[in-house]
Design a protein around this motif. Structure first.
Motif, mmCIF file in Angstrom:
data_model
loop_
_atom_site.group_PDB
_atom_site.id
_atom_site.type_symbol
_atom_site.label_atom_id
_atom_site.label_comp_id
_atom_site.label_asym_id
_atom_site.label_seq_id
_atom_site.Cartn_x
_atom_site.Cartn_y
_atom_site.Cartn_z
ATOM 1 N N UNK A 1 3.138 10.933 7.427
ATOM 2 C CA UNK A 1 2.019 11.405 6.649
ATOM 3 C C UNK A 1 1.758 10.204 6.017
ATOM 4 N N UNK A 2 0.197 9.944 6.028
ATOM 5 C CA UNK A 2 -0.521 8.950 5.386
ATOM 6 C C UNK A 2 -1.481 9.706 4.239
ATOM 7 N N UNK A 3 -1.203 9.725 3.093
ATOM 8 C CA UNK A 3 -1.927 10.137 2.118
ATOM 9 C C UNK A 3 -2.950 8.934 1.500
ATOM 10 N N UNK A 4 -4.173 9.170 1.746
ATOM 11 C CA UNK A 4 -5.239 8.153 1.383
ATOM 12 C C UNK A 4 -6.142 8.859 0.483
ATOM 13 N N UNK A 5 -5.757 9.115 -0.704
ATOM 14 C CA UNK A 5 -6.682 9.543 -1.751
ATOM 15 C C UNK A 5 -7.632 8.379 -2.348
ATOM 16 N N UNK A 6 -8.357 8.614 -3.341
ATOM 17 C CA UNK A 6 -9.657 8.014 -3.564
ATOM 18 C C UNK A 6 -9.042 6.497 -3.943
ATOM 19 N N UNK A 7 -8.035 6.349 -4.787
ATOM 20 C CA UNK A 7 -7.580 5.050 -5.022
ATOM 21 C C UNK A 7 -7.021 4.166 -3.719
ATOM 22 N N UNK A 8 -6.741 4.802 -2.650
ATOM 23 C CA UNK A 8 -6.333 3.943 -1.419
ATOM 24 C C UNK A 8 -7.591 3.170 -0.771
ATOM 25 N N UNK A 9 -7.696 1.728 -1.246
ATOM 26 C CA UNK A 9 -8.624 0.942 -0.497
ATOM 27 C C UNK A 9 -8.922 0.963 1.019
ATOM 28 N N UNK B 1 -9.049 -1.200 2.817
ATOM 29 C CA UNK B 1 -8.123 -2.391 3.398
ATOM 30 C C UNK B 1 -6.712 -1.718 3.649
ATOM 31 N N UNK B 2 -6.265 -0.914 2.918
ATOM 32 C CA UNK B 2 -4.900 -0.244 2.902
ATOM 33 C C UNK B 2 -4.656 0.587 4.361
ATOM 34 N N UNK B 3 -5.940 1.278 4.410
ATOM 35 C CA UNK B 3 -6.069 2.031 5.821
ATOM 36 C C UNK B 3 -6.214 1.252 7.053
ATOM 37 N N UNK B 4 -6.899 0.235 7.000
ATOM 38 C CA UNK B 4 -7.154 -0.633 8.005
ATOM 39 C C UNK B 4 -5.550 -1.488 8.415
ATOM 40 N N UNK B 5 -4.883 -1.938 7.104
ATOM 41 C CA UNK B 5 -3.525 -2.481 7.580
ATOM 42 C C UNK B 5 -2.439 -1.531 8.332
ATOM 43 N N UNK B 6 -2.778 -0.079 7.816
ATOM 44 C CA UNK B 6 -1.870 0.629 8.515
ATOM 45 C C UNK B 6 -2.207 1.044 9.986
ATOM 46 N N UNK C 1 0.847 -1.098 0.056
ATOM 47 C CA UNK C 1 0.127 -0.069 0.072
ATOM 48 C C UNK C 1 0.887 1.356 -0.101
ATOM 49 N N UNK C 2 0.737 2.119 -0.919
ATOM 50 C CA UNK C 2 1.547 3.226 -1.342
ATOM 51 C C UNK C 2 0.940 4.431 -0.553
ATOM 52 N N UNK C 3 1.469 5.198 0.464
ATOM 53 C CA UNK C 3 0.751 6.365 1.286
ATOM 54 C C UNK C 3 1.359 7.380 0.461
#
Length: 360
Positions: free
Chosen positions: A333-341, A343-348, A5-7
């Motif tokens: 810094x976590x950038x959580x744009x539209x394409x970040x699912x 699941x990626x934020x949950x993993x973080x 996951x790319x933040x």
């Protein structure tokens, strides 16, 4: 499925469905025998791609007929000076400074006229948005400029300033198409596409034609004139064809998601998950005024620079990459744009919980 996951604040993640479609069409676009990368921008095949891209953007944003869509090379930074060159006939403009990029925009504009800083949040390291109801704008200003979402500092305008009829121009680079936009509230919105829309290299502007002066100085280079792009449908010269094609795929993806209202709800859900964890954490904290927090860019720190570095390293080992904060602020810094699912934020968040247990 993604393993990493790319933040990154940009270039950022693109939707997996978009990347899959692009890979399928890479060598042969829909039976044309050509890749879009090698296709003439004057060809009928590419014209269809370009017009569909614009049509889908109009659907997403509900763009009125008196607004134009233009694609320019160089991203938002190239537009900082172009805006002043084109839209400042009285040689005066008001700027609200809420971060690094609004400062840069003002610095570029100063080369072409008088720039009045009507409000700034620099006194508290850009951790809040000034109260727009208290700002006094200059009646002689050609326009008012804001950076609506601040990538580095993680703040967002939740209320637009009342400019009393002066055109409002907003740099939306890091919140573009993340929520519904009433474009009629603005004279112009613009941004680099590399955060929320497509690959790097393109500036996307939606501009009210009525704010463009009838006469622009002959000293403005042809490729810096907005009328050059409007009169030639962004094709005065060869545009960044493949990047525009990729933006078009993202526009279609957003429509398939249900449009901007639907993507906004997904973004709220992702951001709430992360902010809720940070706010209850005994280790991590977010410096931003809660009322001004961005849904797209979430800075956080442990309070110990060495522990921050350890977190970034171990997060990368767990396939959570590009979490280092900007050099101006440090931390994460976590950038959580539209394409970040989600699941990626949950993993973080899961990793942050683990890291906190191990490093109390």
């Amino acid at each position: 499925m993604r393993k990493t996951f790319n933040f990154s604040a940009g270039p950022a993640m693109l939707p997996e469905e978009v990347l899959q479609q692009a890979s399928q069409e890479l060598l042969d676009y829909r039976g044309s025998g050509q890749s879009v990368m090698e296709m003439s921008h004057r060809s009928s095949v590419y014209n269809d791609i370009f017009q569909e891209t614009k049509t889908n953007l109009k659907k997403l944003v509900n763009i009125p007929d008196n607004y134009e869509i233009i694609f320019t090379p160089g991203g938002a930074s190239a537009l900082f000076g172009m805006i002043a060159q084109n839209l400042m006939p009285k040689k005066s403009a008001d700027y609200i400074i809420t971060g690094n990029f609004s400062k840069k925009a003002a610095q570029e504009a100063k080369k072409f006229g008088y720039i009045n800083i009507v409000a700034s949040s620099e006194d508290k390291n850009f951790t809040y948005i000034p109260d727009v109801s208290k700002i006094q704008f200059n009646e002689t200003a050609d326009y008012v400029h804001i950076c609506e979402n601040n990538t580095i500092f993680g703040t967002k305008f939740k209320q637009l300033p009342n400019t009393n009829g002066i055109p409002l121009i907003a740099d939306m680079s890091s919140c573009y198409l993340s929520e519904p936009i009433d474009v009629t509230q603005y004279g112009m919105i613009y941004g680099g596409v590399q955060k929320n829309i497509g690959p790097a290299g393109v500036g996307l502007s939606i501009i009210n034609k009525d704010i463009i002066p009838i006469e622009i100085s002959d000293n403005v280079p042809t490729m810096n004139r907005f009328d050059t792009y409007i009169d030639n449908d962004s094709m005065y010269n060869t545009p960044p064809t493949y990047t525009i094609y990729m933006c078009g795929l993202v526009f279609k993806w957003l429509l398939d998601q249900g449009g901007l209202s639907a993507i906004q709800q997904k973004n709220i859900k992702k951001a709430q998950l992360l902010y809720d964890y940070i706010d209850q954490s005994a280790l991590f904290s977010n410096p931003v005024n809660k009322n001004d927090r961005s849904l797209m860019n979430v800075p956080f720190v442990t309070g110990d620079p060495q522990l921050d570095k350890k977190f970034i390293k171990e997060a990368s080992d767990h396939h959570l990459v590009n979490l280092a904060g900007h050099r101006l602020v440090g931390g994460m810094r976590a950038s959580i744009y539209n394409a970040m699912p989600f699941a990626g934020v949950q993993a973080l968040v899961d990793f942050m919980e683990k890291f906190e247990r191990e490093n109390r």
